[in-house]
Structure formats: structure tokens, C-alpha cells
Design an enzyme around this catalytic site. Structure first.
Site, PDB file in Angstrom:
ATOM      1  CB  SER C  11      42.157  37.613  32.769  1.00  0.00           C
ATOM      2  OG  SER C  11      40.864  38.122  32.497  1.00  0.00           O
ATOM      3  CB  ALA C  31      26.614  42.921  41.780  1.00  0.00           C
ATOM      4  CB  THR C  32      24.924  39.947  36.926  1.00  0.00           C
ATOM      5  OG1 THR C  32      26.235  39.407  36.752  1.00  0.00           O
ATOM      6  CG2 THR C  32      24.775  41.227  36.118  1.00  0.00           C
ATOM      7  CB  ALA C  33      27.422  37.304  41.192  1.00  0.00           C
ATOM      8  CG  HIS C  47      34.360  41.046  42.476  1.00  0.00           C
ATOM      9  ND1 HIS C  47      33.694  40.766  41.309  1.00  0.00           N
ATOM     10  CD2 HIS C  47      35.623  40.614  42.283  1.00  0.00           C
ATOM     11  CE1 HIS C  47      34.517  40.165  40.466  1.00  0.00           C
ATOM     12  NE2 HIS C  47      35.680  40.054  41.042  1.00  0.00           N
ATOM     13  CE  LYS C  48      28.008  43.768  48.165  1.00  0.00           C
ATOM     14  NZ  LYS C  48      27.099  43.079  49.081  1.00  0.00           N
ATOM     15  NE  ARG C  51      31.289  47.602  44.014  1.00  0.00           N
ATOM     16  CZ  ARG C  51      31.006  46.313  44.136  1.00  0.00           C
ATOM     17  NH1 ARG C  51      31.688  45.415  43.453  1.00  0.00           N
ATOM     18  NH2 ARG C  51      30.050  45.908  44.952  1.00  0.00           N
ATOM     19  CD  GLU C  59      23.577  42.350  45.861  1.00  0.00           C
ATOM     20  OE1 GLU C  59      22.895  41.312  45.882  1.00  0.00           O
ATOM     21  OE2 GLU C  59      24.476  42.595  46.693  1.00  0.00           O
ATOM     22  CG  ASP C  80      32.058  42.611  37.353  1.00  0.00           C
ATOM     23  OD1 ASP C  80      32.161  41.604  36.659  1.00  0.00           O
ATOM     24  OD2 ASP C  80      32.909  42.941  38.200  1.00  0.00           O
TER      25      ASP C  80
END
Lengths: 169, 169, 169
Positions: C11, C31-33, C47-48, C51, C59, C80
Site C-alpha cells: 500500500s 531493517a527488521t526483516a 527495498h534496498k 534507498r 539490520e 521498517d
């Protein structure tokens, strides 16, 4: 003038879309659903019953760009819905990206009022099924593109329209 | 004055509903949930602990129209929640349509402040389970009817109330 | 200044969060993933690529409170996302409550602009899976806490930002 109506299932998206088209004379309704089972046929029939004789119906489950040719003489085009169209493209293993691009080009240049109905499907817990996740991702990305092109975006909640982009009516 | 509070799970719907009733003296809380397992009993107990002694509690999982008789002397009626009530009607294979109609008639004529709590369940990918789809459809249609009758509709997101119909308080 | 960005999958939450940080010089992206499979690695890489070089990436899948030490010299911190962090805590069977409390304390006292990205997952039909229900419950409760602490809360729909708390920009 492009209007995007989004929301959940049974949130009054189609009813609101029809209402927005009331003022026009030549009205084309583009149905993207295919009656692949009885439940879907019932849904299609119910939707048909909501429309009066002023509507011309085009059934186009796949080549959505073509409706701009077929509806040339019309004053307003309602496409119901983007979700089912994307579902058809993926289910039939067609080139989704190419179909979307083709549609977006024609939509951008069509120059007449278009009302698009779509769904939000990314606000629940994702099912374990990877196809469901892919579908929600693809639809989210497509909705982003459509909303960016739209003059007005309306989010339906319990059939209450919430204008989130563009002027309130 | 009818207020409909809708939103997702753990979005602060009940807490906001209780807050809206603060100004009243005679307060009736109508619980529609049945403790059919331990998790549900815990949920019910937690909700009970949120209410102070000024509340009278009625437990009514099915015949929701009857609460307007039982709460005659009260100043405000909070019904928590519509989702669980619809779930009970469907699960017990009762005449859903008739129960809803009966409730809506009584609600329309009750003439006192009523706060209704419901859920949005149609904004995710639909599970393969047809019962889940039917439930989301039925709830969407019921929410539409309730929102149309309501003077105010509030959509809760992360416990932030968003007034989508009626005056902001 | 704390900003919470919430919404469904795809979204436009991350894109909007990055945009809100444009004006700052020293930018930390948290980054939490964790790349536990290929699909997730692709998502992280995408995602990287969004930026530019002005971002420093940390991380941190678990000890989210520690990022306030590591980003001391920075002007803005983007986290995120909260959803993935909570998922990691639950999946690794850590003390979720303690981790959350620790993070909230540090967040409250950090005194610099923080942008948090989270998800709404409670607006669909709940899957039969009890873990999924627990996750949606926990995330709803955490989102409530974060929204209460935030100066601004933004709900993304089809990448349209809807400010539901705080001043519109």
C-alpha cells in the site's frame, strides 16, 4: 476524469459507482467477471438487476484495453471490477504485466469519464497459500498505479464513501 | 442517536464505545459473545474488567431485538458486538434474515442512544473456506444497513477514531 | 516527533516513509526483516534499491531498542517494519512483552524524529489458524500503543496517505 472506488467485499462499491454515473446519458458497464460457477452466476445476475435500461453491458474478462474502442460513443465507462480482471489474468497464466501496461496506456489517453471499481485485499492476515499472497501483492501494486492516475479515490467502509484523494462531492 | 463503531480486531472499538457512553448514568452493556471455549471466556472476562460498576450487563447471543425491552429504563445501550451476534445466528443455523429484520425494526424505533460495535472483515484475501466468504458477505451487507441507519459512523484504526459519517465530537 | 505509517501489503507504506525523511541529512534505515527464504531476500533487495546513498542501514530483527544507541548521531530513524519485528519475537519464542516494553521506553525518550512502519492485519476474515489470530491480536495491541505515542498517524490506501492523527503535511 478517472475515479477509483476501492474497499472490501460487500462494502457498497458497485452501488456507489452506479450512483456516480447517474448524471450521464450514454453509460457502458464493463463486467470483468466470468461465471465459472453457480455462486458467481448469481452474483453477476444480482449486479445486472441493479442496473436500469440506460446501461449497455460489455463482458470483457481479459482484454480490458479493448473496451475503450467498444465504448467510443459512450459518455461514461464503469469497469467492475479490476480485482476480478487481475484474477482472470493470473488464473489463465497470461502476461499480466503486458496486459496491465496496455490497459493503463489506453486509460490515460481515453479522455472521458471512467469509474474503476477495485478491492483492498491486503489488510488481513495473509493466508499460508503463496498464490493468495502473490495476488494481494499484485493487486496492491496495481491499485497504487490506478490511484496515482485517478483524479478522485474513494474508500468505501460499510457503504459510506470516504474521499481520500480529490474533491469531495 | 445511533452510533456505529467499526474496525479490525484489537483496534480499540470497545474501549472507544465505552468512552462514548461515559456521560450517561443508566448504562446497559449487551454482550453477544458466548463462552464456547477458554480463549473466548478470557476475552469476555477482559472486556468485563474494562467496565465499571455503573454498567448493567445483559448477555444476549441470539434474540438481540429483546434487549430494547430489557433496557427500557436505561439512558444508553451499548451492543458489543454485531459480528459475534451474526456469527451465532449462522452457526446455530437460525433464520438470519428474520432475526436481522426484527432487530432493525426495534433499533429504528427505540428512540434512545445506542452504540453498536461491529467489525470490518472484507479487506483481506478471502480464505478458500466458503463459510468464511459467506460470513464476510453477510456482515458487509448488515454493516451497510446499520451504517445507513446510524447518525454517526466511526472507523477505528490502531485505536484512532476516524469519523466517516456524521459530526465529529 | 514520532510518525506511525500503517496500512495493508503493497500500500506504499515504505515509499511514503522514505519520502517523509527526504528533508533530513543523517538518515538511518532499520531493517527488521530476516532473509529466511528467497522470496524474502528478493523483497529485502527491492527495498534496498529504493534507498539512495544518503541512508545508513542497520539490520536488527530482534533487539529493536538497541537501534537508538546505534543511531545516536543520526537526524532521523526509519524502522521498517514493526510487523516483521513482532513476527520475529513470536517465531523465536522470545519474551514479546518485555521486548516491546523495552523498545517503547527507549522510543519515548529518544527525542529525535522517528518514522515507524507497521501493518493493519485485523480487517479480514480471521484464518482458522490460532497462531494467525494471536498474531493479529498482538499486532493490533502494539499498533494501539504506538499510535497513542505518535504525533502523527498515517493510514495508507492504494498509496494514498490519509492522516488520521496529527496535522496534515
Amino acid at each position: 476524469m478517472i475515479t477509483l472506488i476501492t474497499g472490501g467485499v460487500k462494502s457498497g462499491k458497485t452501488a456507489h459507482a452506479l450512483k456516480l454515473c447517474d448524471a450521464y446519458t450514454g453509460k457502458t458497464y464493463v463486467a470483468t467477471a466470468e461465471a465459472f460457477d453457480e455462486a458467481m452466476q448469481t452474483k453477476i445476475d444480482l449486479h445486472k438487476a441493479e442496473r436500469d435500461a440506460s446501461w449497455v453491458t460489455i463482458e470483457e474478462p481479459v482484454s480490458l484495453h479493448s473496451v475503450f474502442d467498444n465504448a467510443q460513443e459512450q459518455d461514461v465507462i464503469l469497469i467492475d471490477c479490476i480485482t476480478m480482471w487481475l484474477n482472470n489474468l493470473i488464473y489463465k497464466q497470461l502476461n499480466t504485466e503486458k496486459h496491465i501496461e496496455h490497459f493503463l496506456v489506453r486509460l490515460a489517453e481515453c479522455g472521458k469519464p471512467v469509474v474503476l471499481v477495485t478491492n483492498e485485499t491486503g489488510l488481513g492476515v495473509m493466508p499460508a497459500n503463496p498464490d493468495a499472497c502473490r495476488f494481494a501483492d499484485e493487486l496492491g501494486k496495481l491499485n497504487t498505479k490506478l490511484a496515482a492516475m485517478s483524479d478522485e479515490v474513494i474508500f468505501m467502509i460499510s457503504s459510506i464513501p470516504l474521499t481520500i484523494k480529490g474533491a469531495k462531492k
